[in-house]
Design an enzyme around this catalytic site. Structure first.
Site, mmCIF file in Angstrom:
data_model
loop_
_atom_site.group_PDB
_atom_site.id
_atom_site.type_symbol
_atom_site.label_atom_id
_atom_site.label_comp_id
_atom_site.label_asym_id
_atom_site.label_seq_id
_atom_site.Cartn_x
_atom_site.Cartn_y
_atom_site.Cartn_z
ATOM 1 N N TRP A 8 24.636 24.769 19.686
ATOM 2 C CA TRP A 8 25.100 25.969 19.858
ATOM 3 C C TRP A 8 24.121 25.867 21.533
ATOM 4 O O TRP A 8 24.728 27.040 22.089
ATOM 5 C CB TRP A 8 25.129 27.544 19.134
ATOM 6 C CG TRP A 8 26.403 27.572 18.475
ATOM 7 C CD1 TRP A 8 27.168 26.160 17.860
ATOM 8 C CD2 TRP A 8 26.896 28.462 17.828
ATOM 9 N NE1 TRP A 8 27.710 27.064 17.274
ATOM 10 C CE2 TRP A 8 28.432 28.192 16.974
ATOM 11 C CE3 TRP A 8 27.557 30.099 17.486
ATOM 12 C CZ2 TRP A 8 28.816 28.973 16.135
ATOM 13 C CZ3 TRP A 8 27.546 30.968 17.279
ATOM 14 C CH2 TRP A 8 28.704 30.232 16.662
ATOM 15 N N HIS A 93 12.965 19.937 19.698
ATOM 16 C CA HIS A 93 14.519 20.124 20.628
ATOM 17 C C HIS A 93 13.735 19.150 22.115
ATOM 18 O O HIS A 93 13.075 20.485 22.388
ATOM 19 C CB HIS A 93 15.430 21.333 20.750
ATOM 20 C CG HIS A 93 16.688 20.488 21.295
ATOM 21 N ND1 HIS A 93 16.705 20.362 22.862
ATOM 22 C CD2 HIS A 93 17.700 20.126 20.806
ATOM 23 C CE1 HIS A 93 18.309 19.812 23.307
ATOM 24 N NE2 HIS A 93 18.718 20.003 22.377
ATOM 25 N N GLU A 157 17.914 12.077 19.799
ATOM 26 C CA GLU A 157 18.707 12.342 20.845
ATOM 27 C C GLU A 157 17.847 11.960 22.636
ATOM 28 O O GLU A 157 16.453 12.665 23.253
ATOM 29 C CB GLU A 157 18.915 14.262 21.054
ATOM 30 C CG GLU A 157 19.206 14.802 20.301
ATOM 31 C CD GLU A 157 19.552 15.874 20.210
ATOM 32 O OE1 GLU A 157 20.860 16.125 19.980
ATOM 33 O OE2 GLU A 157 18.924 17.205 20.745
HETATM 34 P P1 PGA Z 1 25.119 17.560 24.310
HETATM 35 O O1 PGA Z 1 23.168 18.335 23.154
HETATM 36 O O2 PGA Z 1 25.742 17.377 23.423
HETATM 37 O O3 PGA Z 1 25.516 18.658 24.764
HETATM 38 O O4 PGA Z 1 24.838 16.590 25.614
HETATM 39 C C1 PGA Z 1 22.816 17.826 21.971
HETATM 40 C C2 PGA Z 1 21.997 18.565 22.082
HETATM 41 O O5 PGA Z 1 21.292 18.949 22.525
HETATM 42 O O6 PGA Z 1 21.365 17.975 21.152
#
Ligand code: PGA
Length: 238
Positions: A8, A93, A157
């Protein structure tokens, strides 16, 4: 069972959290999905309470401090998360890596493991970086002195994809998941759980989730609207 995890970020309210999970509780969740919601600290306890009876659903924080307790104003430790029934934390992250070294990320994971909590460890390259080099570095530094991958999920990611509306190509994701798998087989003699995150939405959700090499997905913006999101994680309407 495929993992569908939601991040979120800094969104939501207490009332919104109640509505979100009450709505989800009224639905039948697909049996083949393990759901993980990474939500802001202040809503964790309420979410744990509201989702107690939903099978295969876990509540994670989006961060954790690496020490157990002490003079760390404003921080939250793994033992505190454990005490309210949280299942794990998202760590590393890219939106936090600017202020967090791999050494700190390593300490955070060790602290979660001490309390038998799970980790989603985010890894990923920025634009113009060599993905293989960055990812191997991030993994080896973040997991320094950690002997097993038990309770650790890798979230690949790519930084350039997050929040961009352009997810990585399936071939790129597959290439990275091969790199991570090879590394983990050699180093840990085990098969890693790898999920993909970065602009997953209603148009690419199923295609990415169905990739054989992936254990699942991590979703930011698209997870915020439970009415839309639930169509992808719930099989039937009641
Ligand atoms: P997004 O974010 O799906 O809005 O690109 C993914 C994340 O940062 O975990």
């Amino acid at each position: 069972m495929k993992i569908v995890s939601a991040n979120w970020k800094m969104n939501g309210s207490l009332e919104g959290t109640r509505n979100y999970f009450e709505y989800l509780s009224s639905k039948k969740i697909d049996k083949d999905k393990r759901l993980i919601f990474c939500i802001p600290y202040v809503f964790l306890q309420e979410a744990v309470h509201l989702t107690k009876y939903i099978p295969n659903l876990e509540i994670f924080s989006q961060n954790v401090h690496h020490e157990d307790s002490g003079s760390f104003t404003g921080e939250i430790s793994a033992s505190m998360l454990k005490s309210i029934g949280v299942n794990g934390a998202l760590v590393g992250h890219s939106e936090r890596r600017n202020t967090e070294s791999s050494d700190i990320i390593n300490k955070k994971i060790k602290s979660l493991l001490r309390y038998n909590l799970k980790t989603i460890l985010c890894i990923g390259e920025s634009k113009n970086e060599d993905p293989k080099k960055v990812i191997i570095n991030q993994i080896s530094e973040s997991l320094k002195d950690i002997k097993s991958l038990h309770n650790i999920i890798f979230a690949y990611e790519p930084v350039w994809s997050i929040g961009s509306d352009s997810a990585a190509d399936i071939s790129h994701i597959k290439n990275i998941s091969d790199i991570v798998s090879d590394y983990c087989h050699k180093k840990y003699d085990s098969c890693p759980e790898i999920i993909y995150g970065g602009s997953v939405n209603e148009t690419n959700f199923n295609e990415i989730l169905l990739q054989e090499d992936l254990s699942g997905i991590l979703i930011g913006r698209f997870s915020l609207d439970i009415y839309k999101f639930s169509r992808f994680i719930c099989s039937e309407k009641f």
